[in-house]
Structures are given as structure tokens and as C-alpha cells.
Design a protein around this motif. Structure first.
Motif, mmCIF file in Angstrom:
data_model
loop_
_atom_site.group_PDB
_atom_site.id
_atom_site.type_symbol
_atom_site.label_atom_id
_atom_site.label_comp_id
_atom_site.label_asym_id
_atom_site.label_seq_id
_atom_site.Cartn_x
_atom_site.Cartn_y
_atom_site.Cartn_z
ATOM 1 N N TYR A 198 0.852 -1.190 0.000
ATOM 2 C CA TYR A 198 0.000 0.000 0.000
ATOM 3 C C TYR A 198 0.888 1.240 0.000
ATOM 4 C CZ TYR A 198 -3.305 3.549 1.675
ATOM 5 O OH TYR A 198 -4.050 4.689 1.820
ATOM 6 N N GLU A 199 0.679 2.126 -0.943
ATOM 7 C CA GLU A 199 1.438 3.378 -1.068
ATOM 8 C C GLU A 199 2.956 3.125 -1.062
ATOM 9 O OE1 GLU A 199 -0.827 5.177 -2.014
ATOM 10 O OE2 GLU A 199 -1.659 6.487 -0.464
ATOM 11 N N ASP A 247 7.071 2.886 -2.204
ATOM 12 C CA ASP A 247 8.077 3.706 -2.860
ATOM 13 C C ASP A 247 9.009 2.760 -3.609
ATOM 14 O OD1 ASP A 247 9.628 2.573 -0.853
ATOM 15 O OD2 ASP A 247 9.722 4.409 0.340
ATOM 16 N N ASN A 300 -1.717 -4.580 -5.072
ATOM 17 C CA ASN A 300 -1.862 -3.145 -4.854
ATOM 18 C C ASN A 300 -3.141 -2.935 -4.059
ATOM 19 O OD1 ASN A 300 -2.376 -0.416 -4.951
ATOM 20 N ND2 ASN A 300 -2.565 -0.303 -7.178
ATOM 21 N N SER A 320 -3.710 1.744 -3.606
ATOM 22 C CA SER A 320 -2.781 2.866 -3.518
ATOM 23 C C SER A 320 -3.229 4.031 -4.396
ATOM 24 C CB SER A 320 -1.378 2.420 -3.947
ATOM 25 O OG SER A 320 -0.916 1.364 -3.136
ATOM 26 N N HIS A 321 -2.838 5.246 -4.000
ATOM 27 C CA HIS A 321 -3.220 6.441 -4.744
ATOM 28 C C HIS A 321 -2.309 6.642 -5.948
ATOM 29 C CE1 HIS A 321 -5.006 7.227 -0.706
ATOM 30 N NE2 HIS A 321 -6.007 7.623 -1.459
ATOM 31 N N HIS A 326 1.521 6.726 -6.188
ATOM 32 C CA HIS A 326 2.292 5.543 -5.775
ATOM 33 C C HIS A 326 2.105 4.365 -6.732
ATOM 34 C CE1 HIS A 326 3.432 7.088 -1.751
ATOM 35 N NE2 HIS A 326 2.298 7.769 -1.858
ATOM 36 N N ASN A 358 -8.475 0.958 -0.659
ATOM 37 C CA ASN A 358 -7.701 0.302 0.386
ATOM 38 C C ASN A 358 -8.599 -0.582 1.235
ATOM 39 O OD1 ASN A 358 -6.606 0.865 3.558
ATOM 40 N ND2 ASN A 358 -5.171 0.010 2.096
ATOM 41 N N HIS A 406 2.508 1.209 7.754
ATOM 42 C CA HIS A 406 1.153 1.765 7.806
ATOM 43 C C HIS A 406 0.374 1.248 9.006
ATOM 44 C CE1 HIS A 406 1.559 3.667 3.878
ATOM 45 N NE2 HIS A 406 2.097 2.542 3.440
#
Length: 235
Positions: A10-11, A13, A35, A38-39, A42, A63, A210
Motif C-alpha cells: 500500500y502506497e 516507494d 496493490n 494505492s493512490h 504511488h 484500500n 502503515h
């Protein structure tokens, strides 16, 4: 050994790609990344992951939590991977070494009637104090709840044989409490717990996690107390 690596995320990098590439280099040739809603900012790591050979990306539109992401991957494997020995779940923040994921997967293949955990050493100085205290408390309650001593109750590195994935899909829990529910469900299913000691890695004291200390801890302890006082009930 045919093991699918499952990576809920989630989100993410750039560490998600490091995880995927590390697993591929370690010898995993089938990876399912989830996934979890995620926004837009990301999504690039998922696109990069999908470009790697042997990687499948599943997507939640919103989510839904780590537990649901794991169950989405488990259900997908039941339907699409009939010949695998099982799955190994690896966190997407690069705090699990690929060699440790392989070691846990190999243990599961040797003894498939256990939920295998990659357990950290909480006595080491790099472990944040909140993690040390949280694990110590949760271990005590888990021992009371199910009579099984677990060194690392919240480890995200765990492996389960394919034959037990339908059970894992059926139990309650949508977020981090699902990992606790997995442990609580074992005794009733006649399964054991196995442990493999892994490297203890905390990147920036786990600041990218998170996990919500208040909300998620409440879900976990509520589940354990219900199990203690009312037996094994689904959420």
C-alpha cells in the motif's frame, strides 16, 4: 520446490521494486504483488513490478487492508496455481531478506502442516522500544489464548502450504489483525507453528509502516481477548 511469493503493498516507494528484484534474484519465479488501493502518486512501482518476468499485479480499487490483500492473493493462487507447494508472504518495505524468504519457503515445503514464521530477534539494539514492548505483551496474551509460544507474533514473513490456503481465505480479519487470526485458527485446524530465525531489519525505525498503533493494536487485542473468553470465533 514451487512456491509463489506474495507481496501485499500500500502506497509503496522504490523499495517495492527492490523487494521484487531481490526475490527474483533469490530464485522465486512466480510473484504476486497486491496493490491495496494505492493512490495515483504511488502507482509507478506497481507498473515497474508488472514489467518483470513472472510477476502478476492484482489491484484493489480502494484500500481494504493487509489481511484482505493477503486473502486476495491466496484465493488467486488457489484458482490459478494448482500445482504449487504453497506461498510465502513478504512485506513490500524491503525489511525481509530474500534469503530469509527462501529459507521460510523451504521449511514449509519440508513440513507443510505448519504455518511457518520468519521470526526476528527482539533483544537486538536496533529494534525500536515500542516493537520490543508490543511483541512481549502480545506473546504473553497469545500464549494464553492458544497455548502456543510464538517468538514473533506480528512478523509479516510467513509461509503456508497450498492445501491450507482455503482455510486462510475463510478466517476473519481484513487488516493487520488478520495475521493474528491466522495464528488463532491453527489449533482448531490441527496445524502447528514453525519458526525460522531471520535477520532483524528495521529501516528508519519502521517509519514507513502503515500500522496504526492505536486502531490496529485495538483490533489485535480485541481479537485475542475474544478468543480467550469466548473461543475461536470469526470476526
Amino acid at each position: 520446490m514451487k512456491v509463489t511469493a506474495v507481496v501485499p503493498s500500500y502506497e509503496p516507494d522504490e523499495k517495492l521494486i527492490q523487494v521484487v528484484d531481490g526475490l527474483l534474484a533469490a530464485g522465486f519465479d512466480d510473484i504476486v504483488v497486491v496493490n491495496d488501493g494505492s493512490h495515483e502518486g504511488h502507482l509507478q512501482p506497481f507498473a515497474e513490478a508488472a514489467s518483470r518476468p513472472g510477476v502478476t499485479v492484482l489491484t484493489h480499487e480502494v484500500n481494504r487492508g493487509k489481511g484482505r490483500a493477503m486473502k486476495t492473493a491466496f484465493a488467486w493462487c488457489v484458482e490459478n496455481r494448482p500445482d504449487i507447494d504453497g506461498v510465502v508472504v513478504v512485506d513490500g518495505d524491503n525489511q525481509h531478506r530474500p534469503k530469509d524468504a527462501m529459507a521460510v519457503a523451504e521449511a514449509m515445503c519440508r513440513e507443510p502442516d505448519k504455518l511457518w514464521l520468519g521470526v526476528r530477534d527482539f533483544s537486538l539494539k536496533q529494534v525500536p522500544l515500542r516493537s520490543k514492548l508490543g511483541n512481549k505483551i502480545t506473546r504473553s496474551f497469545m500464549k494464553l489464548a492458544c497455548g502456543v509460544g510464538v517468538t514473533d507474533t506480528q512478523t509479516g514473513l510467513r509461509a503456508i502450504a497450498r492445501r491450507h490456503l482455503p482455510l486462510m481465505c475463510s478466517i476473519g480479519g481484513e487488516r493487520y489483525e488478520y495475521e493474528t487470526q491466522m495464528l488463532l485458527s491453527l489449533k482448531g485446524a490441527g496445524l502447528g507453528v514453525g519458526e525460522v530465525v531471520i535477520d532483524t531489519v528495521y529501516i528508519d525505525e519502521n517509519q514507513t509502516s502503515h500500522f496504526n498503533t492505536v486502531k490496529d493494536s485495538w483490533r489485535i487485542y480485541r481479537l485475542i481477548f475474544r478468543h480467550i473468553f469466548h473461543g475461536d470465533k470469526k470476526e
